[in-house]
Design a protein around this motif. Sequence first.
Motif, PDB file in Angstrom:
ATOM      1  N   ASN A 185       0.828  -1.212   0.000  1.00 12.96           N
ATOM      2  CA  ASN A 185       0.000   0.000   0.000  1.00 12.96           C
ATOM      3  C   ASN A 185       0.861   1.260   0.000  1.00 12.96           C
ATOM      4  OD1 ASN A 185      -2.462  -1.349  -0.036  1.00 12.96           O
ATOM      5  ND2 ASN A 185      -2.602  -1.432   2.192  1.00 12.96           N
ATOM      6  N   GLN A 186       1.942   1.254   0.773  1.00 10.57           N
ATOM      7  CA  GLN A 186       2.856   2.397   0.814  1.00 10.57           C
ATOM      8  C   GLN A 186       3.523   2.601  -0.547  1.00 10.57           C
ATOM      9  OE1 GLN A 186       5.386   1.280   4.094  1.00 10.57           O
ATOM     10  NE2 GLN A 186       4.119   2.362   5.590  1.00 10.57           N
TER      11      GLN A 186
ATOM     12  N   GLU B   3       3.320   5.903  -2.952  1.00 16.80           N
ATOM     13  CA  GLU B   3       4.525   6.593  -3.415  1.00 16.80           C
ATOM     14  C   GLU B   3       4.529   6.777  -4.929  1.00 16.80           C
ATOM     15  OE1 GLU B   3       8.031   4.658  -1.885  1.00 16.80           O
ATOM     16  OE2 GLU B   3       7.283   4.798   0.183  1.00 16.80           O
ATOM     17  N   VAL B   4       4.162   5.736  -5.668  1.00 19.01           N
ATOM     18  CA  VAL B   4       4.175   5.867  -7.127  1.00 19.01           C
ATOM     19  C   VAL B   4       3.022   6.733  -7.617  1.00 19.01           C
ATOM     20  CG1 VAL B   4       5.541   3.801  -7.598  1.00 19.01           C
ATOM     21  CG2 VAL B   4       3.067   3.622  -7.539  1.00 19.01           C
ATOM     22  N   GLN B   5       1.923   6.788  -6.842  1.00 22.12           N
ATOM     23  CA  GLN B   5       0.840   7.712  -7.194  1.00 22.12           C
ATOM     24  C   GLN B   5       1.316   9.150  -7.058  1.00 22.12           C
ATOM     25  OE1 GLN B   5      -2.222   6.218  -4.532  1.00 22.12           O
ATOM     26  NE2 GLN B   5      -3.416   5.448  -6.266  1.00 22.12           N
ATOM     27  N   LYS B   6       2.028   9.438  -5.982  1.00 24.28           N
ATOM     28  CA  LYS B   6       2.569  10.784  -5.770  1.00 24.28           C
ATOM     29  C   LYS B   6       3.553  11.157  -6.870  1.00 24.28           C
ATOM     30  CE  LYS B   6       2.086  10.727  -0.764  1.00 24.28           C
ATOM     31  NZ  LYS B   6       2.808  10.589   0.512  1.00 24.28           N
ATOM     32  N   ALA B   7       4.291  10.167  -7.363  1.00 25.21           N
ATOM     33  CA  ALA B   7       5.269  10.399  -8.426  1.00 25.21           C
ATOM     34  C   ALA B   7       4.607  10.420  -9.803  1.00 25.21           C
ATOM     35  CB  ALA B   7       6.356   9.334  -8.381  1.00 25.21           C
TER      36      ALA B   7
ATOM     37  N   PHE C 108       2.977   2.183 -13.435  1.00 31.18           N
ATOM     38  CA  PHE C 108       3.470   1.394 -12.311  1.00 31.18           C
ATOM     39  C   PHE C 108       2.377   1.216 -11.254  1.00 31.18           C
ATOM     40  CE2 PHE C 108       6.784   0.798  -8.823  1.00 31.18           C
ATOM     41  CZ  PHE C 108       7.031  -0.504  -9.184  1.00 31.18           C
ATOM     42  N   VAL C 109       1.547   2.242 -11.061  1.00 31.90           N
ATOM     43  CA  VAL C 109       0.426   2.137 -10.124  1.00 31.90           C
ATOM     44  C   VAL C 109      -0.482   0.990 -10.543  1.00 31.90           C
ATOM     45  CG1 VAL C 109      -1.674   3.261  -9.265  1.00 31.90           C
ATOM     46  CG2 VAL C 109       0.444   4.562  -9.403  1.00 31.90           C
ATOM     47  N   ARG C 110      -0.797   0.918 -11.825  1.00 28.89           N
ATOM     48  CA  ARG C 110      -1.670  -0.148 -12.324  1.00 28.89           C
ATOM     49  C   ARG C 110      -1.064  -1.525 -12.057  1.00 28.89           C
ATOM     50  NH1 ARG C 110      -3.147   1.139 -18.309  1.00 28.89           N
ATOM     51  NH2 ARG C 110      -4.408  -0.712 -18.075  1.00 28.89           N
ATOM     52  N   ARG C 111       0.218  -1.658 -12.272  1.00 31.16           N
ATOM     53  CA  ARG C 111       0.872  -2.951 -12.043  1.00 31.16           C
ATOM     54  C   ARG C 111       0.828  -3.345 -10.568  1.00 31.16           C
ATOM     55  NH1 ARG C 111       5.648  -3.799 -16.343  1.00 31.16           N
ATOM     56  NH2 ARG C 111       4.642  -2.700 -18.045  1.00 31.16           N
ATOM     57  N   LEU C 112       1.135  -2.389  -9.705  1.00 35.15           N
ATOM     58  CA  LEU C 112       1.104  -2.680  -8.270  1.00 35.15           C
ATOM     59  C   LEU C 112      -0.314  -2.977  -7.791  1.00 35.15           C
ATOM     60  CD1 LEU C 112       3.655  -0.106  -6.791  1.00 35.15           C
ATOM     61  CD2 LEU C 112       3.959  -2.575  -7.084  1.00 35.15           C
ATOM     62  N   CYS C 113      -1.294  -2.254  -8.318  1.00 37.19           N
ATOM     63  CA  CYS C 113      -2.685  -2.523  -7.937  1.00 37.19           C
ATOM     64  C   CYS C 113      -3.127  -3.900  -8.427  1.00 37.19           C
ATOM     65  CB  CYS C 113      -3.606  -1.432  -8.477  1.00 37.19           C
ATOM     66  SG  CYS C 113      -3.452   0.121  -7.574  1.00 37.19           S
TER      67      CYS C 113
END
Length: 73
Positions: A19-20, A24-28, A33-38
């Motif tokens: 989640n952290q 972090e990647v959302q802020k960046a 990358f957000v999609r991959r992590l989600c």
Amino acid sequence: MAGVRRFEVVEHLSNTELNQAIEEVQKADETRFVRRLCCVKNLYDRKTQQQAGEAVGVSQPTSSRWARAWNES
């Protein structure tokens, strides 16, 4: 969902750490990358590859490719 195999994802990070990382990647502003992590988070939550991919707007083959890459990292 009878007959649906769940993908075993390697939990390199705890849910809290994942989640952290997403935050972090959302802020960046790293949308890809957000999609991959989600997608990986959905797999952590016991979703199928199809469900995990659909939740972030990608196909099952893409979800599968991302999951394999995650497991190998």
